[in-house]
Design an enzyme around this catalytic site. Sequence first.
Site, PDB file in Angstrom:
ATOM      1  CD  GLU A 159     -19.522  -3.501   8.460  1.00  8.81           C
ATOM      2  OE1 GLU A 159     -18.824  -2.574   7.979  1.00  8.81           O
ATOM      3  OE2 GLU A 159     -19.861  -4.567   8.335  1.00  8.81           O
ATOM      4  NE  ARG A 196     -21.759  -4.012   4.380  1.00 14.09           N
ATOM      5  CZ  ARG A 196     -20.622  -4.296   3.930  1.00 14.09           C
ATOM      6  NH1 ARG A 196     -19.586  -4.029   4.694  1.00 14.09           N
ATOM      7  NH2 ARG A 196     -20.610  -4.838   2.788  1.00 14.09           N
ATOM      8  CE  LYS A 246      -4.459   1.210   2.149  1.00  9.03           C
ATOM      9  NZ  LYS A 246      -5.347   0.970   3.537  1.00  9.03           N
TER      10      LYS A 246
END
Length: 621
Positions: A370, A398, A284
């Site tokens: 979640e 969610r 990244k």
Amino acid sequence: MSFDISQFPVLAQANTPDELRQLPQAVLPQLADELRGFLLKSVGKSSGHFASGLGTVELTVALHYVYNTPFDRLVWDVGHQAYPHKILTGRREKMHTIRQKGGVHPFPWREESEYDTFSVGHSGTSISAALAMAVAAEKEQAGRKVVAVIGDGAMTGGMVFEAMNHAGDLHNDMLVVLNDNEMSISENVGALNNHLAQLMSGRFYTTIRESSKKVLKGMPVIKEMAKRTEEHLKGMVVPGTLFEELGFNYIGPIDGHDVDALVETMRNMRNLSGPQVLHIMTKKGRGYEPAEKDPIGWHAVPKFDPSTFEKPAAKPTDPTFSEVFGKWLCDIAEKDEKVLGITPAMREGSGMVEFSQRFPKQYFDAAIAEQHAVTLGAGFACEGYKPVVAIYSTFLQRGYDQMIHDVALQRLPVLFAIDRGGIVGADGPTHQGAFDLSFMRTVPNMVIMAPSDENECRQMLYTGYCYNDGPTAVRYPRGSATGAKQVETMTAMPIGKGQIKREGKKIAILNFGTLLASSLTAAEALDATVADMRFVKPLDVELVKELAENHDVLVTVEENAIMGGAGSGVLELLQTLKMPKPVLLIGLPDEFIKHGAPDEIISELGLDAAGIQKQIEDYIA
């Protein structure tokens, strides 16, 4: 503002994937370097997601080079890693407008481009969508290929494994690229391993492999021995085992920054049958040293000059609501070791960094899951702990079933600290917190609070902490708070009680949340009464009754969808009280709110002081 494309001579020849595929493979490394350079300059001028896109440059080039997009379907997970994809799919000249009102969408968006096959903003959706497309491709028999690109972070979500389990059972042709950027590229991810990956993805190897599976079927001892031999041949036992148990053929890991290795491996894998996983290792922030060293800090950036190798210093501002929450959580944890903080992989965004460092045994990161985060809180509450679930408004969507079934139904004292309520701005419709008041209002046993400033937020959090008769929610917006002085002393509020903030005539404004200042400004011009309602549920029945008796018109103001929101609750209460009264509902319209600066959107929707005043004047005219 666009860049002089002559600085990027190869990229200039690849404005679309069709043009890219006309280039000789030998120039692809240079193209990747130029694409990374363009991305650096572009995001520096526009702001936006940054480190993730730098890590997917070579992968994006290889995918569009090998696959016949948009005929072949390319599905991105989350979408913040798709900036290079946007640059290569005809949006290069508009990249400086990304995340701005009327500009390029911050995530892949079907309405924007035929290359964006699935609109996305939340993680874990790519494999489900790609599987459906793979099934459709088989029905069409047109030779269409389907690829899903998913990051290793998204693999922490249960929906991903539900999709993989189904894909392994259906056995349709599809490729899942696992973009693994959590580890540095180890020794076995180099030229030799790239070569092995190409061999394993080749026709000769896969033909032998599939044939031997058929021959060995029903012979478990020999099959297990053969499997171990194969794993030894690959030079690894894990991580491929899990995917293969789910029915996927696993190839990798390979260097995700070696564009030639990616192209050759994908060429081989393009024609393999059944579900495939290509595991690539990336870094990244690749190619920009500060982002490589701090990918979290450089995940998303404001406008900056890439040549300085540092982000601009943040201007002094009032604390954000996230920081107010984080400080409160630390303050309460100092006094009560039974307070437990839970987040679904949003430690930084939710203001929990200090808490996680100071109280590591009371901090739980549930990863991008979640549903699990909410039920984890329910389980803790069953055992007498004080769980605080810090979660974004759109992420709580969610976990709605768990909020109902696992928390509210059992009347468990779980405190939901709901960040990003209302308009969030540049991330657009997938992240605007438009619906939480509406969907929480329908749940029995819920107490819902909407603070008008940071001090109310602190006191409401404490109120939720003290409440033991069911779940509570404190809902606050993104960004800087109002500048109100915080009172260190914490006092529990009486449940369901609001306050009159201004006495006026004829018109009463019932404010829910942080639009209070705008409501007060509008009220000055209209000589209206203003009530800070504080509680969305239960409503202050006596206060609403009093306002209805003493005013000609009631106006509700909220930064939530009008449909089913706090204003709807006031209408329902008036009906129950048999008090017919003209009521103007001011809030978010029945549509998905597009991206742009929050102030621009608030003004456009008529939720600033001038807009509130005008809506009231038009209503009473």
